[in-house]
Design an enzyme around this catalytic site. Structure first.
Site, PDB file in Angstrom:
ATOM      1  N   ARG A 236     -15.598   1.898  -5.797  1.00 49.15           N
ATOM      2  CA  ARG A 236     -15.399   0.647  -6.486  1.00 49.15           C
ATOM      3  C   ARG A 236     -15.629  -0.299  -5.268  1.00 49.15           C
ATOM      4  NH1 ARG A 236     -15.198   4.046  -9.126  1.00 49.15           N
ATOM      5  NH2 ARG A 236     -13.705   4.716 -11.007  1.00 49.15           N
TER       6      ARG A 236
ATOM      7  N   GLU B 210      -7.444  -3.806  -8.301  1.00 51.89           N
ATOM      8  CA  GLU B 210      -8.873  -3.712  -8.560  1.00 51.89           C
ATOM      9  C   GLU B 210      -9.379  -5.168  -9.244  1.00 51.89           C
ATOM     10  OE1 GLU B 210     -11.850  -0.871 -11.282  1.00 51.89           O
ATOM     11  OE2 GLU B 210      -9.751  -0.013 -10.317  1.00 51.89           O
TER      12      GLU B 210
ATOM     13  N   SER C 298      -7.836  -0.469 -15.283  1.00 48.60           N
ATOM     14  CA  SER C 298      -7.009  -0.013 -14.284  1.00 48.60           C
ATOM     15  C   SER C 298      -6.761  -1.205 -13.290  1.00 48.60           C
ATOM     16  CB  SER C 298      -7.768   1.236 -13.705  1.00 48.60           C
ATOM     17  OG  SER C 298      -7.947   2.426 -14.408  1.00 48.60           O
TER      18      SER C 298
END
Length: 346
Positions: free
Chosen positions: A160, A338, A239
């Site tokens: 990520r 995130e 998420s």
């Protein structure tokens, strides 16, 4: 190119949250994108670049500057080589690669947002990441004041993360190039255990490409991760927390707190172990649907924080802090958001 003043930003995000932009410019060509960025930089104007708005939390005060909405289009397929304009809708682009019989991004089906955002976050799901297939990223470099082409290995991809995320004010992605695979109508090897179970195969096997794509879409929809305006469980940023990656010392301390519990554990490089943020949230006592206000956890997945229709950004952040602090108190693990935060922080 379209310019609006005091323009609402909430409708441009999947959370449907955030105040207005002082100035909103929608660009439909690479040249327009570069022109807006250069003009803002030369004027010392604050600039926010958005695509699909699926990984964005904008403060209730909005953005006091120029918001550039990248709405470029372009899907060019040459054999197994694919080039996408940054503004292409990612989920639609994935479906088109499957229609073309090409493997490489099929397990990334249904992910909301634009193609230009995928290298920034190194978008991944169900055992697949864009880092595996991105060959080049074309971007405007605000430091050098020129358009540059970065090869995949030069993008510093990790979980990520990328050089674009590490230096968010430097690059504006214009185009993304991929190297896909013609596997005779078969998918890439199945890596993710849940997908393998659902398909009834062993990890490492290939399945029919379209079956893989449709299976992932069903799994995502079951978790409220496929956009549906009528379903408030999809009014989210997907998420909200990344899966924690713990060094051996941190992992040992975490294990000491578990007692009889057994947390998911995945290798994350020498000396590191990755565990599940969703598992941590659930076992810290935050169940699906947690929350009594206008922002709650999704009723389908504990990792999604949702706007039930009347939430503010502060409502969402209050819930995020409650979950983050609760997980820290129980397990000693710090959850990290995130989505990109604009004008706010946890």
């Amino acid at each position: 190119m379209l310019e609006e003043l005091d323009a609402p930003l909430a409708p441009l995000t999947t959370l449907r949250l955030g105040g207005p932009a002082r100035r909103l410019v929608t660009a439909t060509t690479d040249a327009e994108v570069v022109d807006v960025v250069r003009t803002a930089d030369e004027a010392g104007e604050p600039l926010l670049v958005i695509g699909g708005g699926s990984n964005l939390v904008i403060g209730d005060g909005g953005f006091d500057g120029t918001v550039l909405r990248v709405a470029t289009r372009g899907f060019a397929l040459d054999g197994t080589r694919l080039e996408l304009a940054a503004g292409e809708v990612w989920a639609e682009a994935v479906a088109r690669t499957v229609d073309a019989g090409l493997a490489g991004v099929e397990f990334l089906a249904g992910i909301p947002g634009s193609a230009g955002a995928t290298p920034v976050q190194n978008v991944g799901a169900y055992g697949q990441e864009v880092a595996e297939t991105i060959t080049e990223v074309v971007a405007y470099d605000r430091l050098l004041k020129e358009t540059v082409t970065l090869a995949g290995p030069d993008c510093s991809f990790s979980y990520r993360h990328s050089r674009f995320k590490a230096d968010p004010d430097r690059y504006v992605v214009l185009r993304v190039r991929f190297g896909l695979a013609d596997a005779g109508g078969q998918s890439s090897p199945v890596k993710y255990a849940e997908v393998a179970r659902t398909l009834g195969v062993e990890a490492g096997e290939r399945v029919d490409l379209r079956t893989a794509h449709e299976t992932v879409l069903r799994l995502r929809a079951g978790k409220g991760m496929v956009l549906d305006p009528a379903d408030h469980d999809t009014w989210s940023a997907g998420s909200f927390f990344t899966n924690p990656i713990l060094a051996d010392r941190q992992w040992g301390a975490f294990m000491d707190r578990l007692g009889d519990l057994r947390a998911p554990a995945y290798p994350a490089g020498e000396g590191f172990t990755k565990t599940s943020a969703a598992w941590l949230i659930d076992n810290a006592g935050f169940k699906k649907g947690h929350g009594s206000g206008p922002a709650t956890l999704s009723t389908k997945h504990t990792l999604a924080l949702t706007n039930r229709g009347a939430a503010t950004t502060e409502d969402l952040l209050a819930l995020a802090r409650e979950v983050r602090d609760g997980v820290r108190a129980v397990f000693g693990v710090e959850l990290v958001n995130e989505p990109v935060m604009v004008g706010v922080s946890l």
